[in-house]
Design an enzyme around this catalytic site. Structure first.
Site, PDB file in Angstrom:
ATOM      1  N   SER A 140     -32.085  17.108  -6.389  1.00  0.00           N
ATOM      2  CA  SER A 140     -32.017  17.809  -7.658  1.00  0.00           C
ATOM      3  C   SER A 140     -30.553  17.990  -8.087  1.00  0.00           C
ATOM      4  O   SER A 140     -29.850  17.002  -8.289  1.00  0.00           O
ATOM      5  CB  SER A 140     -32.759  19.141  -7.540  1.00  0.00           C
ATOM      6  OG  SER A 140     -32.946  19.752  -8.795  1.00  0.00           O
ATOM      7  N   ASP A 174     -43.354  15.826 -10.917  1.00  0.00           N
ATOM      8  CA  ASP A 174     -42.235  16.769 -10.932  1.00  0.00           C
ATOM      9  C   ASP A 174     -42.192  17.457 -12.296  1.00  0.00           C
ATOM     10  O   ASP A 174     -42.041  16.788 -13.328  1.00  0.00           O
ATOM     11  CB  ASP A 174     -40.940  16.001 -10.668  1.00  0.00           C
ATOM     12  CG  ASP A 174     -39.750  16.893 -10.378  1.00  0.00           C
ATOM     13  OD1 ASP A 174     -39.623  17.936 -11.048  1.00  0.00           O
ATOM     14  OD2 ASP A 174     -38.956  16.523  -9.499  1.00  0.00           O
ATOM     15  N   HIS A 228     -41.471  18.582  -7.181  1.00  0.00           N
ATOM     16  CA  HIS A 228     -40.045  18.776  -6.929  1.00  0.00           C
ATOM     17  C   HIS A 228     -39.768  19.439  -5.574  1.00  0.00           C
ATOM     18  O   HIS A 228     -38.631  19.778  -5.268  1.00  0.00           O
ATOM     19  CB  HIS A 228     -39.461  19.649  -8.059  1.00  0.00           C
ATOM     20  CG  HIS A 228     -37.981  19.506  -8.252  1.00  0.00           C
ATOM     21  ND1 HIS A 228     -37.379  18.331  -8.679  1.00  0.00           N
ATOM     22  CD2 HIS A 228     -36.959  20.397  -8.102  1.00  0.00           C
ATOM     23  CE1 HIS A 228     -36.077  18.509  -8.777  1.00  0.00           C
ATOM     24  NE2 HIS A 228     -35.784  19.753  -8.423  1.00  0.00           N
TER      25      HIS A 228
END
Length: 240
Positions: free
Chosen positions: A108, A185, A219
Site C-alpha cells: 500500500s 481491494d 487489501h
C-alpha cells in the site's frame, strides 16, 4: 537482504506477525529488515493534528522528505531509510550493500515507498516488488492530502515521489518489478491505480513490470501471506 515498508496505520510489526515470510526468507538466505512507517514524534514534541487522521501524520509518513513546516523537522522517512537505517544495518550485521545485495518491497503506502525509493536509487537496490501499491499518489486522495501538506503546493516537486512519474523518466539499469493486486481491494479504483503504472511502463523498455491481479483478494494481510513467497523468490532471483 530485503527492506519491507509497511502501509497506512501500520508499524514495523505488521509484516513479522502477519505475512509469514520468515521460513522462505530463511531458506533463500534473505535477511528481512522492517522499519517503522513514520518518525513516532515524542509526546513533548507532538505537532498539532499529527494523530488526528488515519491517512496522514503519525499514520502515514509516505516515505518522503517533507519540505513544509512543521513536518519538515522529523517527517523525513526517505532520508531515514537511505542515510540512517541502511548504514546502521550494514555496519552492525554481516550484510553487503549495492544492487546485487539489497532489494525493497512493501504494501500500500509502503508499496509506493518501495517503488519510489527503489526506482530513485538503482545503485542501491537491485530488486523491487509491491503489494497493492499506491501507484500514482499525485492523482489520488491519499497522495493529494499527504503531498500537499508535506511538500507544498508546487506539484512539480511531487513527481520525485510518484512511481508513475518516476517510471516515465527512469533511465537506469533494467529492472523487473513484481506487483500483486487484489481484485476486491476497496481502495483499488480511487487510491491505488495500477493501470497508471502499467501505462507509464509501456513507454519505458528498461522496466519489465508484472502485475498479478489476484481474484477475490482485498487489501488485507491475507493477500500478502498468500503470495509473499512469490515475492521473496522474485527478489532472490534478481539479486543473484
Amino acid at each position: 537482504w530485503l527492506l519491507w515498508l509497511s502501509g497506512l496505520t501500520c508499524t514495523d510489526r505488521n509484516f513479522m506477525e502477519k505475512a509469514g515470510g520468515q521460513r522462505v526468507a530463511a531458506e533463500l538466505g534473505l535477511a528481512l529488515v522492517l522499519p517503522d512507517t513514520n518518525p513516532r514524534t515524542p509526546a513533548d514534541a507532538k505537532i498539532p493534528g499529527e494523530d488526528d487522521s488515519w491517512d496522514f501524520g503519525s499514520a502515514a509518513g509516505f516515505y518522503l522528505d517533507a519540505t513544509q513546516p512543521p513536518w519538515d523537522r522529523n517527517y523525513r522517512m526517505y532520508s531515514y531509510i537511505l542515510e540512517e537505517l541502511m548504514p546502521l544495518v550494514i555496519g552492525n550485521f554481516p550484510l553487503l550493500e549495492g544492487p546485487t545485495s539489497v532489494g525493497i518491497f512493501g504494501h500500500s503506502m509502503g508499496g509506493h515507498g518501495a517503488l519510489t525509493v527503489g526506482l530513485k536509487n538503482p545503485d542501491r537496490f537491485g530488486s523491487i516488488s509491491a503489494f497493492a501499491p499506491v501507484c500514482n499518489p499525485m492523482a489520488c486522495p491519499w497522495g493529494l492530502k499527504a503531498f500537499g501538506n508535506y511538500l507544498g503546493a508546487d506539484q512539480e516537486t511531487w513527481k520525485k515521489y510518484d512511481a508513475t512519474e518516476l517510471v516515465k523518466a527512469y533511465d537506469g539499469p533494467e529492472r523487473a518489478i513484481l506487483v500483486n493486486q487484489g481484485t476486491e481491494d476497496s481502495f483499488l479504483k480511487e487510491q491505488l491505480k495500477p493501470e497508471t503504472l502499467e501505462a507509464a511502463v509501456a513507454g519505458n523498455p528498461r522496466i519489465k513490470l508484472t502485475v498479478s491481479r489476484d481474484e477475490g483478494y482485498d487489501h488485507s494481510y491475507c493477500h500478502i501471506a498468500t503470495f509473499v513467497e512469490n515475492h521473496l523468490r522474485h527478489h532472490a532471483a534478481c539479486l543473484k
